[in-house]
Design a protein around this motif. Sequence first.
Motif, PDB file in Angstrom:
ATOM      1  N   LEU A 103       0.812  -1.218   0.000  1.00 65.02           N
ATOM      2  CA  LEU A 103       0.000   0.000   0.000  1.00 65.02           C
ATOM      3  C   LEU A 103       0.845   1.269   0.000  1.00 65.02           C
ATOM      4  CD1 LEU A 103      -2.547  -1.240   2.674  1.00 65.02           C
ATOM      5  CD2 LEU A 103      -2.884  -1.177   0.200  1.00 65.02           C
ATOM      6  N   GLY A 104       2.133   1.149   0.310  1.00 67.39           N
ATOM      7  CA  GLY A 104       3.020   2.310   0.371  1.00 67.39           C
ATOM      8  C   GLY A 104       3.004   3.087  -0.934  1.00 67.39           C
ATOM      9  N   GLY A 105       2.850   4.406  -0.828  1.00 68.91           N
ATOM     10  CA  GLY A 105       2.861   5.258  -2.018  1.00 68.91           C
ATOM     11  C   GLY A 105       1.492   5.485  -2.625  1.00 68.91           C
ATOM     12  N   LEU A 106       0.503   4.651  -2.255  1.00 59.47           N
ATOM     13  CA  LEU A 106      -0.850   4.870  -2.759  1.00 59.47           C
ATOM     14  C   LEU A 106      -1.478   6.051  -2.023  1.00 59.47           C
ATOM     15  CD1 LEU A 106      -2.349   1.240  -2.857  1.00 59.47           C
ATOM     16  CD2 LEU A 106      -1.396   2.546  -4.748  1.00 59.47           C
ATOM     17  N   VAL A 107      -2.453   6.698  -2.659  1.00 62.05           N
ATOM     18  CA  VAL A 107      -3.203   7.708  -1.919  1.00 62.05           C
ATOM     19  C   VAL A 107      -4.195   6.987  -1.017  1.00 62.05           C
ATOM     20  CG1 VAL A 107      -2.899   9.544  -3.640  1.00 62.05           C
ATOM     21  CG2 VAL A 107      -4.903   8.062  -3.757  1.00 62.05           C
ATOM     22  N   GLU A 111      -7.478   2.349   0.910  1.00 63.87           N
ATOM     23  CA  GLU A 111      -8.689   1.871   1.586  1.00 63.87           C
ATOM     24  C   GLU A 111      -9.501   0.978   0.656  1.00 63.87           C
ATOM     25  OE1 GLU A 111     -10.572   4.603   4.725  1.00 63.87           O
ATOM     26  OE2 GLU A 111      -9.781   5.999   3.223  1.00 63.87           O
ATOM     27  N   ALA A 112      -9.632   1.363  -0.609  1.00 63.55           N
ATOM     28  CA  ALA A 112     -10.400   0.568  -1.579  1.00 63.55           C
ATOM     29  C   ALA A 112      -9.740  -0.793  -1.801  1.00 63.55           C
ATOM     30  CB  ALA A 112     -10.529   1.328  -2.903  1.00 63.55           C
ATOM     31  N   GLN A 118       8.404  14.672   4.332  1.00 63.62           N
ATOM     32  CA  GLN A 118       9.122  14.043   3.221  1.00 63.62           C
ATOM     33  C   GLN A 118       8.173  13.441   2.173  1.00 63.62           C
ATOM     34  OE1 GLN A 118      12.583  14.278   3.385  1.00 63.62           O
ATOM     35  NE2 GLN A 118      12.006  15.479   5.174  1.00 63.62           N
ATOM     36  N   VAL A 119       6.929  13.213   2.555  1.00 57.87           N
ATOM     37  CA  VAL A 119       5.986  12.517   1.679  1.00 57.87           C
ATOM     38  C   VAL A 119       4.789  13.428   1.411  1.00 57.87           C
ATOM     39  CG1 VAL A 119       4.492  10.476   1.465  1.00 57.87           C
ATOM     40  CG2 VAL A 119       6.689  10.295   2.635  1.00 57.87           C
ATOM     41  N   GLU A 120       4.292  13.341   0.184  1.00 55.18           N
ATOM     42  CA  GLU A 120       3.129  14.143  -0.208  1.00 55.18           C
ATOM     43  C   GLU A 120       1.943  13.822   0.704  1.00 55.18           C
ATOM     44  OE1 GLU A 120       0.189  14.159  -4.060  1.00 55.18           O
ATOM     45  OE2 GLU A 120       2.302  13.723  -4.406  1.00 55.18           O
ATOM     46  N   PRO A 121       1.272  14.860   1.249  1.00 59.42           N
ATOM     47  CA  PRO A 121       0.117  14.605   2.115  1.00 59.42           C
ATOM     48  C   PRO A 121      -0.934  13.728   1.403  1.00 59.42           C
ATOM     49  CG  PRO A 121       0.746  16.902   2.234  1.00 59.42           C
ATOM     50  CD  PRO A 121       1.575  16.286   1.129  1.00 59.42           C
ATOM     51  N   GLY A 122      -1.514  12.782   2.172  1.00 55.42           N
ATOM     52  CA  GLY A 122      -2.534  11.901   1.616  1.00 55.42           C
ATOM     53  C   GLY A 122      -1.988  10.580   1.114  1.00 55.42           C
ATOM     54  N   LYS A 123      -0.662  10.435   1.074  1.00 57.88           N
ATOM     55  CA  LYS A 123      -0.056   9.177   0.604  1.00 57.88           C
ATOM     56  C   LYS A 123       0.255   8.262   1.781  1.00 57.88           C
ATOM     57  CE  LYS A 123       1.273  10.230  -3.890  1.00 57.88           C
ATOM     58  NZ  LYS A 123       1.667   9.521  -5.038  1.00 57.88           N
ATOM     59  N   VAL A 124       0.125   6.950   1.540  1.00 54.16           N
ATOM     60  CA  VAL A 124       0.401   5.948   2.561  1.00 54.16           C
ATOM     61  C   VAL A 124       1.917   5.837   2.762  1.00 54.16           C
ATOM     62  CG1 VAL A 124       0.202   3.501   3.174  1.00 54.16           C
ATOM     63  CG2 VAL A 124      -1.698   4.666   2.036  1.00 54.16           C
ATOM     64  N   THR A 125       2.337   5.909   4.035  1.00 52.07           N
ATOM     65  CA  THR A 125       3.756   5.804   4.354  1.00 52.07           C
ATOM     66  C   THR A 125       4.102   4.492   5.047  1.00 52.07           C
ATOM     67  OG1 THR A 125       3.452   6.897   6.480  1.00 52.07           O
ATOM     68  CG2 THR A 125       3.981   8.300   4.597  1.00 52.07           C
ATOM     69  N   ASP A 126       3.095   3.831   5.637  1.00 52.08           N
ATOM     70  CA  ASP A 126       3.371   2.599   6.380  1.00 52.08           C
ATOM     71  C   ASP A 126       2.074   1.799   6.508  1.00 52.08           C
ATOM     72  OD1 ASP A 126       4.886   0.752   7.752  1.00 52.08           O
ATOM     73  OD2 ASP A 126       4.856   1.828   9.651  1.00 52.08           O
ATOM     74  N   GLN A 127       2.213   0.511   6.784  1.00 55.45           N
ATOM     75  CA  GLN A 127       1.047  -0.346   7.014  1.00 55.45           C
ATOM     76  C   GLN A 127       1.380  -1.307   8.138  1.00 55.45           C
ATOM     77  OE1 GLN A 127       1.449  -1.491   2.765  1.00 55.45           O
ATOM     78  NE2 GLN A 127       1.013  -3.560   3.452  1.00 55.45           N
ATOM     79  N   SER A 128       0.343  -1.668   8.930  1.00 52.88           N
ATOM     80  CA  SER A 128       0.564  -2.471  10.136  1.00 52.88           C
ATOM     81  C   SER A 128       0.949  -3.914   9.827  1.00 52.88           C
ATOM     82  CB  SER A 128      -0.684  -2.450  11.026  1.00 52.88           C
ATOM     83  OG  SER A 128      -1.786  -3.024  10.348  1.00 52.88           O
ATOM     84  N   VAL A 129       0.584  -4.406   8.657  1.00 56.81           N
ATOM     85  CA  VAL A 129       0.929  -5.775   8.265  1.00 56.81           C
ATOM     86  C   VAL A 129       1.718  -5.680   6.960  1.00 56.81           C
ATOM     87  CG1 VAL A 129       0.019  -8.017   7.564  1.00 56.81           C
ATOM     88  CG2 VAL A 129      -1.142  -6.713   9.342  1.00 56.81           C
ATOM     89  N   PRO A 130       2.901  -6.287   6.894  1.00 53.59           N
ATOM     90  CA  PRO A 130       3.713  -6.188   5.686  1.00 53.59           C
ATOM     91  C   PRO A 130       3.002  -6.761   4.452  1.00 53.59           C
ATOM     92  CG  PRO A 130       4.967  -7.182   7.488  1.00 53.59           C
ATOM     93  CD  PRO A 130       3.539  -7.084   7.942  1.00 53.59           C
ATOM     94  N   ALA A 131       3.338  -6.216   3.299  1.00 52.33           N
ATOM     95  CA  ALA A 131       2.792  -6.720   2.034  1.00 52.33           C
ATOM     96  C   ALA A 131       3.148  -8.195   1.885  1.00 52.33           C
ATOM     97  CB  ALA A 131       3.361  -5.918   0.865  1.00 52.33           C
TER      98      ALA A 131
END
Length: 157
Positions: free
Chosen positions: A74-78, A83-84, A102-115
């Motif tokens: 999900l990293g880098g997605l808006v 969510e979709a 460092q990252v454009e507002p609204g973009k995913v920077t992290d997720q609780s479960v690795p890809a």
Amino acid sequence: MKIPDSLPGKTEAAARDILRQVGLVGAPSTTTANSATIPAGIVITSKPAPGQSVGVGTSVELIVSTGKVVVPELGGLVRDQAEAALKELGLVPSVVEVENSQVEPGKVTDQSVPANTAVEQGKTITIAVAKAPPPPPVPTETPTPTATPTPKPTKKG
């Protein structure tokens, strides 16, 4: 003879019974696959596929749901895309906004479960979404209690 259309949605045991009743053989081993919508232990499909014509006694492989889904990257997605993507897999998104310059507002920077991790259907996945940090404080615009003249006389004693 056709592979029964009724196999998907049945338990593995029920599907094997159906195959026996129509003169087909369930393969000795079962293949499992992840599914966003089909509960664990339920047949997703078969090989050959339901509806295909086969000879009597043909061995039919059952593909059974693990009840799990693989978490996407999900990293880098808006935020809306992330969510979709989670909802499409039957997962529940939980969003935490994190200040990040460092990252454009609204973009995913992290997720609780690795890809690429398999998780149970319906699991909540927390995503960190960048938000702009507050502007640096400008001293002349920030009122402070010491700027008013009334406290000063009380300090003189």
